[in-house]
Design an enzyme around this catalytic site. Structure first.
Site, PDB file in Angstrom:
ATOM      1  N   VAL A   1       0.829  -1.209   0.000  1.00  0.00           N
ATOM      2  CA  VAL A   1       0.000   0.000   0.000  1.00  0.00           C
ATOM      3  C   VAL A   1       0.866   1.262   0.000  1.00  0.00           C
ATOM      4  O   VAL A   1       0.644   2.188  -0.782  1.00  0.00           O
ATOM      5  CB  VAL A   1      -0.953  -0.003   1.225  1.00  0.00           C
ATOM      6  CG1 VAL A   1      -1.619   1.352   1.410  1.00  0.00           C
ATOM      7  CG2 VAL A   1      -2.014  -1.083   1.047  1.00  0.00           C
TER       8      VAL A   1
ATOM      9  N   THR B   1      -5.670  -0.586   7.362  1.00  0.00           N
ATOM     10  CA  THR B   1      -7.005  -1.036   7.777  1.00  0.00           C
ATOM     11  C   THR B   1      -6.996  -1.207   9.290  1.00  0.00           C
ATOM     12  O   THR B   1      -6.270  -2.056   9.819  1.00  0.00           O
ATOM     13  CB  THR B   1      -7.328  -2.379   7.079  1.00  0.00           C
ATOM     14  OG1 THR B   1      -7.222  -2.171   5.667  1.00  0.00           O
ATOM     15  CG2 THR B   1      -8.720  -2.860   7.434  1.00  0.00           C
TER      16      THR B   1
ATOM     17  N   GLU C   1      -7.757   2.382   2.526  1.00  0.00           N
ATOM     18  CA  GLU C   1      -7.362   2.146   1.136  1.00  0.00           C
ATOM     19  C   GLU C   1      -8.134   0.966   0.556  1.00  0.00           C
ATOM     20  O   GLU C   1      -8.267  -0.052   1.203  1.00  0.00           O
ATOM     21  CB  GLU C   1      -5.849   1.886   1.081  1.00  0.00           C
ATOM     22  CG  GLU C   1      -5.315   1.662  -0.298  1.00  0.00           C
ATOM     23  CD  GLU C   1      -5.775   2.744  -1.285  1.00  0.00           C
ATOM     24  OE1 GLU C   1      -5.567   3.936  -1.018  1.00  0.00           O
ATOM     25  OE2 GLU C   1      -6.375   2.383  -2.316  1.00  0.00           O
ATOM     26  N   PHE C   2      -8.596   1.120  -0.691  1.00  0.00           N
ATOM     27  CA  PHE C   2      -9.396   0.063  -1.323  1.00  0.00           C
ATOM     28  C   PHE C   2      -8.701  -0.551  -2.531  1.00  0.00           C
ATOM     29  O   PHE C   2      -9.320  -1.293  -3.286  1.00  0.00           O
ATOM     30  CB  PHE C   2     -10.771   0.613  -1.729  1.00  0.00           C
ATOM     31  CG  PHE C   2     -11.615   0.994  -0.541  1.00  0.00           C
ATOM     32  CD1 PHE C   2     -12.410   0.050   0.087  1.00  0.00           C
ATOM     33  CD2 PHE C   2     -11.576   2.283  -0.025  1.00  0.00           C
ATOM     34  CE1 PHE C   2     -13.170   0.374   1.209  1.00  0.00           C
ATOM     35  CE2 PHE C   2     -12.334   2.633   1.088  1.00  0.00           C
ATOM     36  CZ  PHE C   2     -13.143   1.667   1.704  1.00  0.00           C
TER      37      PHE C   2
ATOM     38  N   GLU D   1      -4.458  -5.553  -5.023  1.00  0.00           N
ATOM     39  CA  GLU D   1      -3.173  -5.962  -5.581  1.00  0.00           C
ATOM     40  C   GLU D   1      -3.413  -6.551  -6.971  1.00  0.00           C
ATOM     41  O   GLU D   1      -4.411  -7.209  -7.203  1.00  0.00           O
ATOM     42  CB  GLU D   1      -2.506  -6.995  -4.667  1.00  0.00           C
ATOM     43  CG  GLU D   1      -1.943  -6.350  -3.414  1.00  0.00           C
ATOM     44  CD  GLU D   1      -1.329  -7.356  -2.445  1.00  0.00           C
ATOM     45  OE1 GLU D   1      -0.924  -8.438  -2.859  1.00  0.00           O
ATOM     46  OE2 GLU D   1      -1.276  -7.015  -1.241  1.00  0.00           O
TER      47      GLU D   1
ATOM     48  N   PHE E   1     -17.236 -10.898  -8.777  1.00  0.00           N
ATOM     49  CA  PHE E   1     -16.971 -11.551  -7.497  1.00  0.00           C
ATOM     50  C   PHE E   1     -17.882 -12.744  -7.227  1.00  0.00           C
ATOM     51  O   PHE E   1     -18.222 -13.039  -6.078  1.00  0.00           O
ATOM     52  CB  PHE E   1     -17.093 -10.527  -6.354  1.00  0.00           C
ATOM     53  CG  PHE E   1     -15.764 -10.299  -5.702  1.00  0.00           C
ATOM     54  CD1 PHE E   1     -14.779  -9.601  -6.378  1.00  0.00           C
ATOM     55  CD2 PHE E   1     -15.458 -10.808  -4.457  1.00  0.00           C
ATOM     56  CE1 PHE E   1     -13.526  -9.410  -5.823  1.00  0.00           C
ATOM     57  CE2 PHE E   1     -14.212 -10.635  -3.888  1.00  0.00           C
ATOM     58  CZ  PHE E   1     -13.244  -9.933  -4.573  1.00  0.00           C
TER      59      PHE E   1
ATOM     60  N   CYS F   1      -5.469  -9.425   3.200  1.00  0.00           N
ATOM     61  CA  CYS F   1      -6.579  -8.593   3.690  1.00  0.00           C
ATOM     62  C   CYS F   1      -7.812  -9.368   4.121  1.00  0.00           C
ATOM     63  O   CYS F   1      -8.195  -9.308   5.285  1.00  0.00           O
ATOM     64  CB  CYS F   1      -6.947  -7.563   2.632  1.00  0.00           C
ATOM     65  SG  CYS F   1      -5.630  -6.360   2.375  1.00  0.00           S
TER      66      CYS F   1
ATOM     67  N   LYS G   1      -7.635 -11.652   7.374  1.00  0.00           N
ATOM     68  CA  LYS G   1      -7.395 -10.934   8.623  1.00  0.00           C
ATOM     69  C   LYS G   1      -8.496  -9.914   8.913  1.00  0.00           C
ATOM     70  O   LYS G   1      -8.859  -9.696  10.067  1.00  0.00           O
ATOM     71  CB  LYS G   1      -6.002 -10.280   8.615  1.00  0.00           C
ATOM     72  CG  LYS G   1      -5.936  -8.891   8.064  1.00  0.00           C
ATOM     73  CD  LYS G   1      -4.603  -8.237   8.361  1.00  0.00           C
ATOM     74  CE  LYS G   1      -4.384  -7.017   7.484  1.00  0.00           C
ATOM     75  NZ  LYS G   1      -5.364  -5.957   7.594  1.00  0.00           N
TER      76      LYS G   1
HETATM   77  P1  NAD Z   1       3.183  -4.577   3.963  1.00  0.00           P
HETATM   78  O1  NAD Z   1       3.530  -5.590   4.975  1.00  0.00           O
HETATM   79  O2  NAD Z   1       3.369  -4.890   2.515  1.00  0.00           O
HETATM   80  O3  NAD Z   1       3.944  -3.207   4.263  1.00  0.00           O
HETATM   81  C1  NAD Z   1       4.121  -2.662   5.515  1.00  0.00           C
HETATM   82  C2  NAD Z   1       5.469  -1.961   5.577  1.00  0.00           C
HETATM   83  O4  NAD Z   1       5.580  -1.270   6.823  1.00  0.00           O
HETATM   84  C3  NAD Z   1       6.663  -2.908   5.509  1.00  0.00           C
HETATM   85  O5  NAD Z   1       7.526  -2.490   4.467  1.00  0.00           O
HETATM   86  C4  NAD Z   1       7.343  -2.774   6.872  1.00  0.00           C
HETATM   87  O6  NAD Z   1       8.748  -2.907   6.826  1.00  0.00           O
HETATM   88  C5  NAD Z   1       6.938  -1.359   7.255  1.00  0.00           C
HETATM   89  N1  NAD Z   1       7.045  -1.042   8.680  1.00  0.00           N
HETATM   90  C6  NAD Z   1       6.763  -1.826   9.747  1.00  0.00           C
HETATM   91  N2  NAD Z   1       6.987  -1.138  10.890  1.00  0.00           N
HETATM   92  C7  NAD Z   1       7.424   0.089  10.538  1.00  0.00           C
HETATM   93  C8  NAD Z   1       7.831   1.233  11.265  1.00  0.00           C
HETATM   94  N3  NAD Z   1       7.815   1.261  12.584  1.00  0.00           N
HETATM   95  N4  NAD Z   1       8.240   2.320  10.575  1.00  0.00           N
HETATM   96  C9  NAD Z   1       8.258   2.312   9.222  1.00  0.00           C
HETATM   97  N5  NAD Z   1       7.875   1.251   8.484  1.00  0.00           N
HETATM   98  C10 NAD Z   1       7.482   0.159   9.129  1.00  0.00           C
HETATM   99  O7  NAD Z   1       1.639  -4.228   4.232  1.00  0.00           O
HETATM  100  P2  NAD Z   1       0.558  -3.721   3.176  1.00  0.00           P
HETATM  101  O8  NAD Z   1       0.035  -4.888   2.396  1.00  0.00           O
HETATM  102  O9  NAD Z   1       1.091  -2.548   2.458  1.00  0.00           O
HETATM  103  O10 NAD Z   1      -0.614  -3.281   4.155  1.00  0.00           O
HETATM  104  C11 NAD Z   1      -0.512  -2.132   4.978  1.00  0.00           C
HETATM  105  C12 NAD Z   1      -1.890  -1.818   5.528  1.00  0.00           C
HETATM  106  O11 NAD Z   1      -2.797  -1.515   4.457  1.00  0.00           O
HETATM  107  C13 NAD Z   1      -2.540  -2.972   6.292  1.00  0.00           C
HETATM  108  O12 NAD Z   1      -3.310  -2.450   7.343  1.00  0.00           O
HETATM  109  C14 NAD Z   1      -3.460  -3.605   5.260  1.00  0.00           C
HETATM  110  O13 NAD Z   1      -4.548  -4.277   5.853  1.00  0.00           O
HETATM  111  C15 NAD Z   1      -3.929  -2.388   4.499  1.00  0.00           C
HETATM  112  N6  NAD Z   1      -4.354  -2.645   3.116  1.00  0.00           N
HETATM  113  C16 NAD Z   1      -3.653  -3.520   2.344  1.00  0.00           C
HETATM  114  C17 NAD Z   1      -4.047  -3.731   1.022  1.00  0.00           C
HETATM  115  C18 NAD Z   1      -3.297  -4.707   0.157  1.00  0.00           C
HETATM  116  O14 NAD Z   1      -3.841  -5.070  -0.890  1.00  0.00           O
HETATM  117  N7  NAD Z   1      -2.089  -5.110   0.497  1.00  0.00           N
HETATM  118  C19 NAD Z   1      -5.151  -3.044   0.505  1.00  0.00           C
HETATM  119  C20 NAD Z   1      -5.824  -2.132   1.312  1.00  0.00           C
HETATM  120  C21 NAD Z   1      -5.423  -1.946   2.629  1.00  0.00           C
END
Ligand code: NAD
Length: 442
Positions: A11, A121, A149-150, A153, A250, A261, A264
């Site tokens: 994200v 989220t 965020e919606f 991937e 869907f 997502c 969890k």
């Molecule tokens: P991710 O694990 O890919 O990325 C998270 C990043 O945060 C990692 O690079 C990690 O190293 C970093 N991080 C951890 N602790 C940190 C700190 N203290 N300081 C700085 N960086 C730090 O996660 P993601 O898939 O990007 O998801 C992030 C959030 O967005 C989650 O809450 C997820 O539910 C939500 N979300 C994800 C998606 C998706 O499709 N992946 C879509 C919508 C919402």
């Protein structure tokens, strides 16, 4: 506008790159030193169609930069996004330690008004917790906004650049103005920016993901029924999908939802409901159905190999939790692999993008093929776990020549039943295929 994005994963990197693309100056912060080093050197760290081109362009034009130093990263920022992990804790609730940890750190270094945005989220009430965590050490002015965020991937750049809607939870007029300015370039074709209170915004994200997961589990149950009653789920899908109230999207059955997502978020919403003294019974069923569905192909394989699966060599096409990503978090393929290994199979795998991530996880437990055709050499059966486009019209002659035994267990319903059977394959999929058998019995 100067923007900081804390957390540079799926994200954060898309968010940072897309805001840079609209002319903002973006600094991405992450604690992962090797990730930041690679990104700073122009090396993209995730596979996401269309992202690399934007990433390189904005890096070259100095609108996008990377650091591990939070203090350095927020210098001059008007907006700070938190795009941090919110993994399930032991009890299934979202673990807020990353978010609240960074919020506390921000409190120690903020110097002027900023808008802090929860992009992750997060459960209802998190904006208030983030506010309190910052305020522990900072008495200046700031606002905390919920902006879930919606993006999906695999199509994340498109989703981010042209969102169906932007949800903004805030009670501050000052923050509202900043958010309107920030998102204006993304909603020029008229898609709505919907303002609401923080709590409703937080719940909107969980409600959306849980609803989508429910749709999937519902169709998986219909598919189960199709198999037992001799109906074809593809026909049922088309039949119900043309009702506008249901919609065409869907409705595809498969071997369960996965990813970082849906599993969890459904779990976290059930937990939030429980804490509010409410039993969210539909979602409990959604999770149960999904657990079963991930293993749906195994009994089919056991029935086919009635002497047992021990010693069988199985090829797996598709490891990512869905096509067009390298993300394997909670991927159904991993559950199938686990189960097959425990039954004594040897396994050869192929995925167009996720091989590196699976290699890191499974090490030498499976064999890694260079191509989809190498994976099936000498295989007793092929399992299809992810619907990558390149698996849809493969070279069947090559497959016939390469496989030891012509059996396909398709968890994504990729092939035409009749065509594949004419080629001599034993073919089983999800919710289709028993129609003929039943007709013959009648
Ligand atoms: P991710 O694990 O890919 O990325 C998270 C990043 O945060 C990692 O690079 C990690 O190293 C970093 N991080 C951890 N602790 C940190 C700190 N203290 N300081 C700085 N960086 C730090 O996660 P993601 O898939 O990007 O998801 C992030 C959030 O967005 C989650 O809450 C997820 O539910 C939500 N979300 C994800 C998606 C998706 O499709 N992946 C879509 C919508 C919402």
């Amino acid at each position: 506008m100067k923007i900081t994005v804390v957390g540079t994963g799926y994200v954060g990197l898309v968010t940072g790159t897309c805001f840079a693309e609209t002319g903002n100056e973006v600094v991405c912060v992450d604690i992962d030193k090797s990730k930041i080093a690679r990104l700073s050197n122009g090396e993209i760290t995730i596979y996401e169609p269309g992202l690399e081109k934007l990433f390189i362009r904005n890096l070259k034009e100095n609108r996008l930069s990377f650091t591990t130093d939070l203090k350095e990263g927020i210098k001059g920022a008007r907006i700070i996004f938190l795009a941090l992990p919110t993994p399930p804790g032991e009890d299934g609730s979202a673990d807020l330690k990353y978010i609240l940890g960074v919020a506390e750190d921000l409190g120690k270094i903020l110097k002027e008004y900023v808008v802090i945005i929860d992009k992750s989220t997060v459960p209802v009430g998190t904006a208030e917790k983030v506010h309190a965590a910052v305020a522990k050490n900072y008495s200046g002015e700031f606002d905390v906004v919920s902006n879930p965020e919606f993006l999906r991937e695999g199509v994340a750049v498109d989703d981010f650049m042209k969102p169906d809607r932007v949800i903004i939870g805030t009670s501050s007029e000052r923050a509202k103005k900043v958010m309107n300015e920030l998102y204006a370039p993304f909603v020029r074709s008229g898609n709505p920016v919907i303002f609401m209170d923080e709590r409703s915004a937080e719940l909107t994200k969980y409600a959306a993901n849980s609803f989508l997961a429910t749709k999937i589990s519902f169709m998986n149950e219909i598919a189960q029924l199709c198999e037992r009653l001799g109906a074809d789920v593809d026909m049922v899908r088309l039949g119900i999908g043309s009702d506008e109230r249901i919609g065409k999207r869907f409705l595809f059955p498969g071997i369960g939802y996965g990813g970082s997502c849906f599993p969890k978020d459904v779990q976290a919403l059930v937990k939030s409901a429980k804490e509010a003294d409410y039993d969210f019974s539909i979602l409990n069923a959604v999770m149960k159905v999904n657990e079963n569905q991930k293993k749906h192909l195994i009994p089919k394989m056991q029935r086919y190999f009635n002497e047992g699966l021990k010693g069988k060599h199985i090829a797996i096409w598709g490891l990512a939790f869905k096509p067009n990503t390298d993300d394997i978090r909670e991927a159904p393929a991993l559950y199938v692999i686990d189960e097959l290994l425990s039954l004594g199979c040897t396994i050869s795998v192929f995925d167009p993008e996720a091989m590196g991530n699976v290699r890191n996880l499974l090490k030498d437990k499976v064999q890694y093929a260079e191509s989809q055709y190498e994976a099936i050499q000498g295989a007793d059966a092929l399992v299809i776990a992810t619907e990558w486009n390149e698996f849809r019209t493969p070279d069947f002659i090559k497959m016939v020549k390469g496989m030891k035994n012509k059996a396909i267990f398709d968890g994504r319903n990729l092939f035409d039943m009749n065509a594949i059977k004419e080629l001599g394959f034993h073919y089983e999929c999800i919710g289709r295929g028993n129609v003929q058998k039943i007709n013959q019995q009648l």
